[in-house]
Design a protein around this motif. Structure first.
Motif, short mmCIF file in Angstrom:
data_model
loop_
_atom_site.label_atom_id
_atom_site.label_comp_id
_atom_site.label_asym_id
_atom_site.label_seq_id
_atom_site.Cartn_x
_atom_site.Cartn_y
_atom_site.Cartn_z
N LEU A 84 85.63 24.36 -18.08
CA LEU A 84 86.31 24.84 -19.29
C LEU A 84 86.44 26.36 -19.32
N PHE A 85 85.32 27.06 -19.24
CA PHE A 85 85.37 28.52 -19.33
C PHE A 85 86.14 29.17 -18.17
N PRO A 86 85.98 28.69 -16.92
CA PRO A 86 86.81 29.26 -15.85
C PRO A 86 88.31 29.07 -16.11
N SER A 87 88.67 27.93 -16.67
CA SER A 87 90.08 27.68 -17.00
C SER A 87 90.57 28.66 -18.06
N TRP A 88 89.76 28.85 -19.11
CA TRP A 88 90.11 29.80 -20.16
C TRP A 88 90.20 31.21 -19.60
N GLN A 89 89.24 31.57 -18.73
CA GLN A 89 89.23 32.91 -18.16
C GLN A 89 90.46 33.15 -17.31
N MET A 90 90.84 32.15 -16.54
CA MET A 90 92.02 32.29 -15.68
C MET A 90 93.27 32.51 -16.53
N ARG A 91 93.41 31.75 -17.61
CA ARG A 91 94.57 31.93 -18.49
C ARG A 91 94.53 33.30 -19.16
N SER A 92 93.34 33.75 -19.57
CA SER A 92 93.21 35.09 -20.15
C SER A 92 93.61 36.16 -19.14
N ASP A 93 93.18 35.99 -17.89
CA ASP A 93 93.52 36.96 -16.85
C ASP A 93 95.02 37.03 -16.64
#
Length: 194
Positions: A84-93
């Motif tokens: 979940l958090f890696p997915s959110w981080q990737m979209r934020s990036d």
């Protein structure tokens, strides 16, 4: 136990950002893989036959939605930390990168000369609104950086809504965390940096 996998990160370039359809498609695919199917992803973390099959469990319909719905905290932590958090981080990036592209000068803008020509023509126009009430209207073409900035702003708003909804499902099923999604994501980022 098979865990959902996040979409892979796109190759970031100004061309990726200016292709608004590609940008939106990436965000849509990433959200549909993790956030839109959060219930299924959390259900996949539950091990139904952990204690063996109980035939009496099928004798009556389970109406209480809370019965057996809590997911193992270790499995939840693994899901949030690794999916979940890696997915959110990737979209934020991606959104942060594209926001940077949107605020940078764009010397390769294909419509730059056309916009400058239209703007020069508009300055030379004689406007007589008594003769033609519509003659005062001029709608200049939007620079692609302005269009991209609008897309990024809208997608960030969508992200806020989706993350709040997803996090409420995670906290409901995994045991109530008192933090909101922003605090939880920031805590994950700090743990990752150590």
């Amino acid at each position: 136990m098979s865990q959902a996998k996040s979409t892979s990160a796109p190759a970031l370039s100004p061309q990726f950002c200016f292709n608004e359809r590609l940008l939106r498609d990436f965000l849509l695919l990433s959200r549909s893989t993790i956030d839109d199917s959060i219930t299924q992803n959390l259900n996949a973390l539950v091990t139904p036959a952990r204690d063996g099959f109980d035939p009496s469990s099928t004798s009556a319909r389970q109406i209480d939605s809370k019965t057996g719905s809590t997911v193992n905290p270790t499995a939840c932590q693994s899901f949030t930390d690794n999916v979940l958090f890696p997915s959110w981080q990737m979209r934020s990036d991606v959104l942060n990168y594209c926001a940077g592209v949107a605020t940078s000068p764009d010397p390769e803008d294909p419509d730059l000369i056309l916009r400058e020509t239209e703007s020069a023509r508009d300055r030379e126009r004689v406007v007589n609104e008594r003769l033609d009430p519509y003659s005062g209207r001029f709608f200049p073409r939007e620079a692609r950086t302005e269009s991209l900035a609008t897309v990024v702003r809208n997608q960030r708003s969508v992200e806020e809504i989706i993350r709040a909804r997803t996090w409420s499902m995670v906290t409901e099923r995994c045991g109530g965390s008192t933090s909101n999604w922003e605090e939880a994501l920031n805590n994950w980022r700090e743990r990752k940096q150590q």
